[in-house]
Write a protein that holds these residues in place. Structure first.
Motif, PDB file in Angstrom:
ATOM      1  N   ARG A 111       2.277   9.338   2.925  1.00  0.00           N
ATOM      2  CA  ARG A 111       1.567  10.604   2.735  1.00  0.00           C
ATOM      3  C   ARG A 111       0.840  11.064   3.991  1.00  0.00           C
ATOM      4  N   HIS A 112       0.534  10.148   4.907  1.00  0.00           N
ATOM      5  CA  HIS A 112      -0.171  10.538   6.127  1.00  0.00           C
ATOM      6  C   HIS A 112       0.697  11.389   7.058  1.00  0.00           C
ATOM      7  N   THR A 145      -1.873  18.184   3.244  1.00  0.00           N
ATOM      8  CA  THR A 145      -1.513  18.218   1.823  1.00  0.00           C
ATOM      9  C   THR A 145      -2.177  17.060   1.090  1.00  0.00           C
ATOM     10  N   SER A 146      -2.735  17.361  -0.060  1.00  0.00           N
ATOM     11  CA  SER A 146      -3.317  16.318  -0.913  1.00  0.00           C
ATOM     12  C   SER A 146      -2.186  15.688  -1.726  1.00  0.00           C
ATOM     13  N   ILE A 147      -1.933  14.392  -1.494  1.00  0.00           N
ATOM     14  CA  ILE A 147      -0.784  13.737  -2.102  1.00  0.00           C
ATOM     15  C   ILE A 147      -1.211  12.517  -2.918  1.00  0.00           C
ATOM     16  N   ILE A 148      -0.705  12.438  -4.123  1.00  0.00           N
ATOM     17  CA  ILE A 148      -0.908  11.263  -4.974  1.00  0.00           C
ATOM     18  C   ILE A 148       0.447  10.592  -5.138  1.00  0.00           C
ATOM     19  N   GLU A 149       0.558   9.337  -4.723  1.00  0.00           N
ATOM     20  CA  GLU A 149       1.814   8.613  -4.827  1.00  0.00           C
ATOM     21  C   GLU A 149       1.817   7.727  -6.065  1.00  0.00           C
ATOM     22  N   ILE A 150       2.934   7.759  -6.769  1.00  0.00           N
ATOM     23  CA  ILE A 150       3.141   6.872  -7.912  1.00  0.00           C
ATOM     24  C   ILE A 150       4.294   5.948  -7.561  1.00  0.00           C
ATOM     25  N   ARG A 151       3.990   4.678  -7.402  1.00  0.00           N
ATOM     26  CA  ARG A 151       4.999   3.684  -7.050  1.00  0.00           C
ATOM     27  C   ARG A 151       5.113   2.657  -8.171  1.00  0.00           C
ATOM     28  N   PRO A 152       6.312   2.149  -8.407  1.00  0.00           N
ATOM     29  CA  PRO A 152       6.501   1.158  -9.468  1.00  0.00           C
ATOM     30  C   PRO A 152       5.658  -0.095  -9.232  1.00  0.00           C
ATOM     31  N   SER A 153       4.981  -0.526 -10.270  1.00  0.00           N
ATOM     32  CA  SER A 153       4.173  -1.743 -10.184  1.00  0.00           C
ATOM     33  C   SER A 153       4.997  -2.973 -10.512  1.00  0.00           C
ATOM     34  N   ILE A 154       6.227  -2.772 -10.942  1.00  0.00           N
ATOM     35  CA  ILE A 154       7.128  -3.877 -11.245  1.00  0.00           C
ATOM     36  C   ILE A 154       8.346  -3.787 -10.333  1.00  0.00           C
ATOM     37  N   ASN A 155       9.084  -4.851 -10.253  1.00  0.00           N
ATOM     38  CA  ASN A 155      10.318  -4.849  -9.468  1.00  0.00           C
ATOM     39  C   ASN A 155      11.401  -4.126 -10.264  1.00  0.00           C
TER      40      ASN A 155
END
Length: 377
Positions: A287-288, A293-303
């Protein structure tokens, strides 16, 4: 574009929230949980962009009467998808096309399996990657695709409201323009070459292109959506009237997932608050790179697996990914929901103000005329 629409866009340009749905084949089930959580939290989404399966999921969401209905349709679709068998090929047909009539059907299936791995971006540095080139017939130039796109088309026919999409939230998708006029096998070979260049030399490949779906002719819209999900050699490429070939949008700008995480068109369209969903941790996307832009990332917490997981449409896996998307979204947004609610409220207030101004425009003109008359007396 009407003057009223231009005014509305101008008033709301600072308070738009975008949603990015990245690509990843069967891992797109994760988006179902994301959409359900966004709906439950009443997070207002103004426009969507997607790559590959994210483009198809985004089209279902964008074409619904509202986001709540879109989330429901997306969930119904993925409930059915494991039973529709998205990965379908004809072994007999491929046997003749590959000129492998003397080889058993099991070996043909193995060939197809290896080809799928390569099409998913398997690194040639692995033994399996090199082994695939030792299988007779892999260099044929005659075949355009080894999988049917019947399920993808059915998905769009049943869950995409093409008429409503024309007047719904903006939808952007990524597509990748092939740099040749050859056949699908060359698409695949060049895709593998690009992966090698990035992995070994750190040299990025050609970026993907973006299309605003509602700006296209209606008969083009579904084809471009399908092109965004057309993994080279697996599904048939989109051929334009200028003999250009377009395939999976996730291929471009491989180094930082420029095509597979299509945030750029949303920023250019006026979004400065964007929720980005990832289906992999393998890219250098960050996001940097978008400081304004204000960015919220959603990444999987599981494999959720690598390339092979792109083809796992089993009920168990789909349910696991849906739940992961739901929980991860709840966790990622819980601390910023208040701010998103304010943004949504401001956007609604601006829209109401804009509509009021448009409704009273005629009255203002009449009042000004009356004042001028009085001034002349």
């Amino acid at each position: 574009m009407s003057n009223n629409l231009v005014k509305n866009q101008g008033l709301n340009s600072k308070n738009k929230v975008g949603l990015v749905l990245s690509g990843g084949g069967a891992k797109g089930a994760y988006h179902v949980g994301v959409a359900r959580a966004l709906d439950e939290m009443n997070i207002g989404i103004d426009m969507i962009s997607g790559a590959s399966i994210g483009a198809l999921n985004g089209a279902v969401l964008a074409s619904a009467p509202n986001f709540t209905e879109g989330a429901k349709r997306l969930e119904m679709l993925w409930d059915k998808l494991p039973y529709l068998k998205p990965i379908q090929f004809d072994s007999d047909s491929l046997t003749s096309k590959f000129n492998l009539s003397s080889i058993s059907k099991s070996k043909v299936n193995y060939l197809i399996y290896i080809t799928i791995l390569l099409s998913a971006g398997l690194r040639l540095g692995s033994p399996i990657g090199w082994l695939s080139f030792l299988i007779p017939g892999i260099t044929t130039l005659e075949i355009e695709n080894i999988l049917k796109d019947d399920t993808l088309r059915l998905m769009l026919e049943e869950y995409l409201d093409i008429d409503h999409l024309q007047h719904s939230m903006p939808l952007y998708v990524s597509i990748f323009k092939q740099q040749h006029n050859g056949k699908a096998i060359k698409d695949m070979v060049l895709a593998i070459r690009d992966v090698i260049k990035v992995e070994i030399a750190g040299i990025d490949n050609t970026p993907s292109e973006f299309r605003h779906i509602q700006s296209l002719a209606i008969d083009e819209q579904k084809e471009v959506l399908l092109a965004s999900a057309s993994v080279p050699l697996l599904f048939k490429a989109l051929s334009s009237s200028q003999d250009e070939r377009y395939t999976d949008g996730g291929q471009g700008g491989y180094l930082k997932s420029q095509g597979n995480t299509p945030i750029t068109p949303l920023i250019e369209a006026g979004c400065n608050h964007i929720i980005v969903t990832h289906l992999t941790d393998g890219s250098l996307w960050h996001r940097h790179d978008f400081p304004d832009t204000s960015i919220i990332e959603i990444r999987p917490s599981i494999n959720i697996g690598g390339s092979i997981a792109m083809f796992d449409f089993s009920v168990e896996t789909v349910n696991k990914l849906v739940e992961a998307g739901y929980q991860d979204t709840k966790q990622a947004l819980k601390n910023v929901k208040f701010n998103l609610d304010i943004i949504h409220s401001m956007r609604q207030d601006n829209l109401t103000l804009s509509n009021t101004m448009n409704d009273t425009e005629g009255t203002d003109v009449l009042d000004n005329a009356m004042r001028r008359l009085r001034g002349n007396k």
